[in-house]
Design an enzyme around this catalytic site. Structure first.
Site, PDB file in Angstrom:
ATOM      1  N   ASP A   9       4.298  15.312 -53.102  1.00 30.37           N
ATOM      2  CA  ASP A   9       4.255  14.058 -52.348  1.00 30.37           C
ATOM      3  C   ASP A   9       5.058  12.978 -53.074  1.00 30.37           C
ATOM      4  OD1 ASP A   9       2.619  15.204 -50.432  1.00 30.37           O
ATOM      5  OD2 ASP A   9       0.784  14.601 -51.491  1.00 30.37           O
ATOM      6  N   HIS A  51       9.781  18.322 -51.211  1.00 30.04           N
ATOM      7  CA  HIS A  51       8.803  17.534 -50.467  1.00 30.04           C
ATOM      8  C   HIS A  51       7.790  18.410 -49.723  1.00 30.04           C
ATOM      9  CE1 HIS A  51       7.313  13.731 -49.394  1.00 30.04           C
ATOM     10  NE2 HIS A  51       8.426  13.126 -49.049  1.00 30.04           N
TER      11      HIS A  51
END
Length: 426
Positions: free
Chosen positions: A402, A398
C-alpha cells in the site's frame, strides 16, 4: 584423423534449452584443451563452454542468438585418432562466412573447477593495411566501429590484432600513427553527412535483461515514491570511520550504510522483504534479508546478492558488495550469486541524477534507488546552512504494498540515515 563432437551440455536446473550467445572460434581455427569455445545463456547466468580436446574446428552447430536443445551438437572438431562422432551425430556444417558478427560480450561464467582458459594468441600486426573485399564486414565491437567512423577510417583497411582478426581500439591508433589516415579526417568527419546503419542482435544477457524488464513492467503494478534525505551526518560518520579504520578494515562507501538502514527498517516493515508469486497468489515474507545490489557490467545490468545482510557489520557488507561487484563486472559471478534476493538496492552513483523510477526485480515487491548527493542551502532551525542532500527514488508493487506503507518505510530509512546512531541502537 577423426571427429570429436561437443554437444550442448545439461547445465542443470531442469533446463531443456539454452541460448547460444557468442562464438569465440570459427571454422578452421586450431583449438587446445580447455580453450573457451562459446558462451551459452541460461535464465540466470552466462556459461562458457571449454574444449575437452586439441584439434581443428570443422563445423559450428548454431548461430549466436539461436536457442538450442540440450544434447544437440554444438561444435565439431577434427582430432587425431578416431574421435567420438557417431553416424547419427553428423551435423550440418555452418560455414565461417555465414556466422554473424555478434557484439562483444564478456561472459558471466559459472563457478567450475579452476582451469586456465587458453585463447589463441593474438595475431601480430604486420602493418596498418589489410586487404579485404569491399563488402566484407571486419570483426569489431560497436564501440570500435563508432570510433572508426568518428576518425574517418575504413575498418576494412585496418589489420585486426584481436582474436579471429577482430579490430581493436589500439589497431585504430596504430593505423593513425603510421600515417594512413589524413590528419584532418576527424574534423571533417564531425561535419560530414552520415547515412550509415548498424544492426545489433539482441541476444544473450541483453535479451534476458530486456525480457525481465518487460515482464516486470507488464505484470507488476509499479508505483514510485521519492523522498529527500539529509545525509550530512552519515557522510561525516563515514569520513570519520574511514580516517580511523580505513587502512586496516577498508574504505566504506555509502552503500553499506544503506544496507544497514534497510535491514533495520525491514524489522518494522516485513511486507517489503517479500516475494509475490502472482500465479499461485501467494506472498512469502522472509526473515533473511538477501539484498540484491544492482551492478552495471559490460554485458548489462546484473544483480549480485548480499546474503544475510541482517547478520553483517558495515565492513563485512562493504567487503561483500565489493567482491560481488567485481565478480559481476569480470564475468565471474555464479548463478547462486546472481539469484535469491528478497529486496534490491540500486544506485547510479555520481550519475544518479535527481529522480529515477527503478523497475522491480520480480518476484520482489520493493526496490530502493539511490540518487546522487548534492550540496544545497537548507533552512535548519531558522538558519540557512549548506547541507548534503540525496533523494531516494523507490518503486513498489502496488498489488502487494500500500502507498502509505511504502511512504512510512522510506521515512523510516530517512530517519535512520539522518540520525546515524540509530542504525546501531538495538
Amino acid at each position: 584423423m577423426g571427429t570429436h563432437v561437443i554437444k550442448m551440455p545439461d547445465i542443470g536446473e531442469g533446463i531443456a534449452e539454452v541460448e547460444l550467445s557468442q562464438w569465440h572460434v570459427k571454422v578452421g581455427d586450431l583449438v587446445v584443451e580447455d580453450q573457451v569455445l562459446a558462451d551459452v545463456m541460461t535464465d540466470k547466468a552466462m556459461v562458457d563452454i571449454p574444449s575437452p580436446v586439441h584439434g581443428k574446428v570443422i563445423a559450428l552447430g548454431g548461430q549466436p542468438g539461436e536457442v538450442m536443445a540440450v544434447g544437440s551438437i554444438l561444435i565439431s572438431i577434427e582430432v587425431e585418432g578416431a574421435g567420438n562422432l557417431k553416424e547419427s551425430d553428423k551435423p550440418a556444417p555452418v560455414a565461417a562466412k555465414e556466422t554473424p558478427v555478434a557484439p562483444k560480450v564478456e561472459a558471466v561464467v559459472e563457478s567450475k573447477p579452476a582451469v586456465a582458459a587458453v585463447r589463441p594468441a593474438a595475431a601480430v600486426c604486420q602493418g596498418p593495411l589489410v586487404a579485404r573485399e569491399a563488402d566484407e564486414r571486419p570483426l569489431a565491437s560497436p564501440a570500435v566501429r563508432k570510433h572508426a567512423l568518428d576518425l574517418g577510417i575504413q575498418l576494412r583497411l585496418v589489420r585486426g590484432s584481436g582474436p579471429a582478426g577482430r579490430v581493436l581500439h589500439e589497431d585504430l591508433d596504430a593505423y593513425l600513427a603510421q600515417g594512413q589516415s589524413n590528419a584532418s579526417a576527424p574534423v571533417a568527419a564531425a561535419y560530414a553527412q552520415r547515412n550509415d546503419e548498424e544492426q545489433i542482435q539482441v541476444i544473450g544477457m541483453r535479451r534476458k535483461i530486456a525480457q525481465r524488464m518487460q515482464d516486470a513492467t507488464q505484470r507488476a503494478a509499479h508505483f514510485s515514491y521519492v523522498e529527500e534525505i539529509d545525509v550530512t551526518a552519515i557522510e561525516e560518520l563515514r569520513a570519520h570511520l574511514n580516517e580511523k579504520h580505513g587502512a586496516s578494515r577498508g574504505k566504506l562507501t555509502l552503500l553499506p550504510f544503506l544496507v544497514r538502514a534497510l535491514v533495520v527498517a525491514l524489522r518494522d516493515f516485513p511486507q517489503m522483504n517479500a516475494r509475490y508469486d502472482d500465479e499461485a497468489q501467494v506472498i512469502t515474507r522472509l526473515g533473511a534479508v538477501h539484498i540484491g545490489v544492482a551492478t552495471q557490467s559490460d554485458v548489462g545490468l546484473m544483480v549480485p546478492v548480499v546474503r544475510h545482510a541482517e547478520a553483517r557489520s558495515l565492513w563485512d557488507s562493504a567487503a561483500e558488495i565489493s567482491r560481488l561487484a567485481n565478480a559481476a563486472r569480470n564475468g565471474k559471478a555464479s548463478r547462486d550469486e546472481l539469484s535469491g534476493s528478497t529486496i534490491t538496492l540500486t544506485s547510479l552513483g555520481a550519475l544518479g541524477g535527481i529522480v529515477s523510477t527503478p523497475v522491480l526485480n520480480l518476484p520482489e515487491v520493493a526496490i530502493v534507488g539511490v540518487n546522487k548527493i548534492v550540496e544545497r542551502p537548507m533552512v535548519v532551525k531558522g538558519q540557512v546552512v549548506i547541507r548534503k542532500m540525496m533523494n531516494l527514488s523507490s518503486s513498489f508493487d502496488h498489488r502487494v504494498v500500500d502507498g502509505m506503507d511504502a511512504a512510512l518505510f522510506i521515512q523510516a530509512i530517512r530517519g535512520l540515515l539522518e540520525q546515524p546512531a540509530t542504525l546501531f541502537v538495538e
